[in-house]
Design a protein around this motif. Structure first.
Motif, PDB file in Angstrom:
ATOM      1  N   LEU A 198      18.082  51.456  63.979  1.00 43.87           N
ATOM      2  CA  LEU A 198      17.670  50.120  64.427  1.00 43.87           C
ATOM      3  C   LEU A 198      18.346  49.745  65.746  1.00 43.87           C
ATOM      4  N   GLY A 199      19.592  50.144  65.897  1.00 42.32           N
ATOM      5  CA  GLY A 199      20.283  49.856  67.153  1.00 42.32           C
ATOM      6  C   GLY A 199      19.662  50.560  68.340  1.00 42.32           C
ATOM      7  N   ASN A 200      19.229  51.786  68.142  1.00 44.38           N
ATOM      8  CA  ASN A 200      18.552  52.507  69.225  1.00 44.38           C
ATOM      9  C   ASN A 200      17.228  51.857  69.598  1.00 44.38           C
ATOM     10  N   ILE A 201      16.503  51.366  68.583  1.00 41.25           N
ATOM     11  CA  ILE A 201      15.242  50.662  68.866  1.00 41.25           C
ATOM     12  C   ILE A 201      15.503  49.404  69.680  1.00 41.25           C
ATOM     13  N   ALA A 202      16.508  48.610  69.252  1.00 37.73           N
ATOM     14  CA  ALA A 202      16.831  47.385  69.986  1.00 37.73           C
ATOM     15  C   ALA A 202      17.305  47.697  71.405  1.00 37.73           C
ATOM     16  N   LEU A 203      18.067  48.783  71.566  1.00 41.51           N
ATOM     17  CA  LEU A 203      18.564  49.163  72.888  1.00 41.51           C
ATOM     18  C   LEU A 203      17.415  49.547  73.820  1.00 41.51           C
ATOM     19  N   LYS A 204      16.488  50.365  73.326  1.00 42.74           N
ATOM     20  CA  LYS A 204      15.360  50.785  74.158  1.00 42.74           C
ATOM     21  C   LYS A 204      14.453  49.605  74.507  1.00 42.74           C
ATOM     22  N   THR A 205      14.230  48.730  73.546  1.00 47.86           N
ATOM     23  CA  THR A 205      13.393  47.544  73.804  1.00 47.86           C
ATOM     24  C   THR A 205      14.027  46.650  74.858  1.00 47.86           C
ATOM     25  N   ASN A 206      15.327  46.437  74.724  1.00 51.86           N
ATOM     26  CA  ASN A 206      16.017  45.574  75.674  1.00 51.86           C
ATOM     27  C   ASN A 206      16.008  46.183  77.074  1.00 51.86           C
ATOM     28  N   LYS A 207      16.160  47.506  77.161  1.00 47.50           N
ATOM     29  CA  LYS A 207      16.093  48.172  78.460  1.00 47.50           C
ATOM     30  C   LYS A 207      14.732  47.994  79.111  1.00 47.50           C
ATOM     31  N   ALA A 208      13.671  48.194  78.316  1.00 56.09           N
ATOM     32  CA  ALA A 208      12.310  48.075  78.853  1.00 56.09           C
ATOM     33  C   ALA A 208      12.029  46.658  79.343  1.00 56.09           C
TER      34      ALA A 208
END
Length: 416
Positions: A278-288
């Motif tokens: 879940l943290g990786n998903i949130a990180l990628k979303t925030n980057k995009a």
């Protein structure tokens, strides 16, 4: 004459008979004897001159008394020193709690104010571009729209860099952990058994929290877009002792150690993996989102310079880009995606700390230096939101699943 001579003869004979029987006659009336007085004992003695041996006895006994007194005084001074140090650390912790609360409120205000300001600027620039396209472009409208889009782009770049919502969540977590440390120190002081080791541990925890949740932005701010998701670490590192043969006591047993090792495996296979995903998903979303917002406002700023060239696409680009930028900015910072990422990072750090705590405790060879086993088991169960019996059941199910070679998904469905 004859009678007188007879009387004298009678008296003389009576006196002779008295003297002859003196020892055998007992008087009818007994007179008590006077006590015998000992003049030697009744007269008080003059104190003699003290001997050298008396002084030798005093000289040998006094240092022992002084030594015991000095040890007691030294022990009391050490206790006072430890108490003073703990109270000093407690004051520093209380000061940090207040600072993190104030800075957390300030950065929450940053998020709200920057979000509203950037959205208003973006929508105002979009409106100007639409008016210029509808009424005929003028230099004033085109320039104003381009400047507003450029300002929104710059502010978005700064906002996406610092991530105010994530900064706010960091300060919330720091406040919570400092309050936990404050309670631990207060409990130690209340129990009255503080030692130098308690002072050392408290100091290390304060420094670890300062490193994990820095207050300044420039030069010390945590990386908001790391290349890899990693759990937060806010506890000091522990030194592991060498394993030796040990006798189980102090509430510990081989069954309890095996149970806690299974709990570590459960946490690694289920909770840590979930929060890392879940943290990786949130990180990628925030980057995009952080890239898309400033990019769209930049496109809108460039497109506003080509308004009125007779090309419909030149008119639509700044309008669509500005509208999308406002929507993306609202979703990113209004939805606080950075805060969600920090929440997952902190949750993963919680389970990482639990693993570290159990492993470091089990690797301590001297069980007397460990925390009481039953108390430690209860604390682990409370941290996981379970009772002690449920924790033991979880460990037994984990052991059976690992022996059967069950996959992680099947393992999770069987446990939960």
């Amino acid at each position: 004459m004859a009678s007188c001579a007879y009387y004298s003869v009678q008296v003389s004979s009576a006196m002779l008979s008295y003297h002859s029987s003196k020892r055998s006659v007992t008087a009818a009336i007994n007179v008590p004897k006077l006590p015998r007085i000992d003049f030697k004992s009744s007269v008080p003695k003059i104190p003699s001159k003290p001997k050298l041996e008396d002084f030798r006895f005093i000289d040998t006994a006094t240092p022992l008394l002084d030594k015991n007194l000095n040890n007691q005084v030294q022990h009391s001074n050490n206790n006072n020193k430890v108490l003073v140090q703990l109270y000093a650390i407690l004051e520093a912790v209380a000061d940090r709690i207040e600072m993190h609360q104030n800075i957390g409120d300030q950065r929450d205000n940053w998020n709200t104010l920057l979000l509203n300001s950037i959205n208003m600027i973006t929508l105002a620039a979009t409106t100007m571009a639409a008016v210029a396209a509808a009424t005929g472009p003028t230099l004033a409208l085109k320039l104003s729209s381009a400047l507003l889009f450029s300002a929104a782009t710059g502010m978005l770049l700064i906002m996406d860099k610092i991530q105010p919502s994530q900064l706010t969540e960091e300060q919330r977590n720091a406040t919570r952990y400092f309050k936990q440390l404050q309670s631990e120190i207060q409990t130690t002081l209340a129990l009255g058994n503080a030692t130098e080791e308690d002072v050392k541990n408290a100091t290390e925890k304060v420094l670890a929290l300062d490193k994990a949740f820095p207050l300044p932005l420039l030069g010390a701010m945590l990386e908001k877009f790391p290349s890899k998701f990693e759990p937060a670490v806010w506890w000091p590192s522990t030194t592991q002792s060498q394993k030796k043969g040990k006798i189980m006591n102090n509430g510990w047993s081989e069954e309890l150690e095996a149970e806690l090792r299974e709990i570590v495996e459960v946490v690694k296979r289920k909770d840590s993996e979930d929060y890392e995903r879940l943290g990786n998903i949130a990180l990628k979303t925030n980057k995009a989102l952080a890239i898309a917002g400033p990019l769209l406002t930049g496109i809108a700023a460039a497109g506003s310079a080509f308004l009125g060239n007779g090309n419909s696409w030149a008119t639509m680009v700044p309008l669509m880009a500005g509208s999308l930028a406002a929507a993306i900015n609202t979703f990113e910072h209004g939805g606080q995606v950075g805060m969600v990422f920090e929440m997952y990072r902190n949750s993963a750090g919680f389970f990482k700390q639990l693993e570290t705590s159990i492993e470091s405790t089990l690797e301590e060879s001297d069980v007397e230096k460990r925390e009481n086993g039953e108390l430690f088991e209860m604390k682990v169960a409370m941290k996981l939101g379970r009772s002690v019996s449920q924790l033991r059941e979880l460990a037994s199910k984990s052991a059976s699943c690992r022996m059967e070679g069950i996959t992680v998904d099947e393992f999770a469905s069987k446990l939960f």
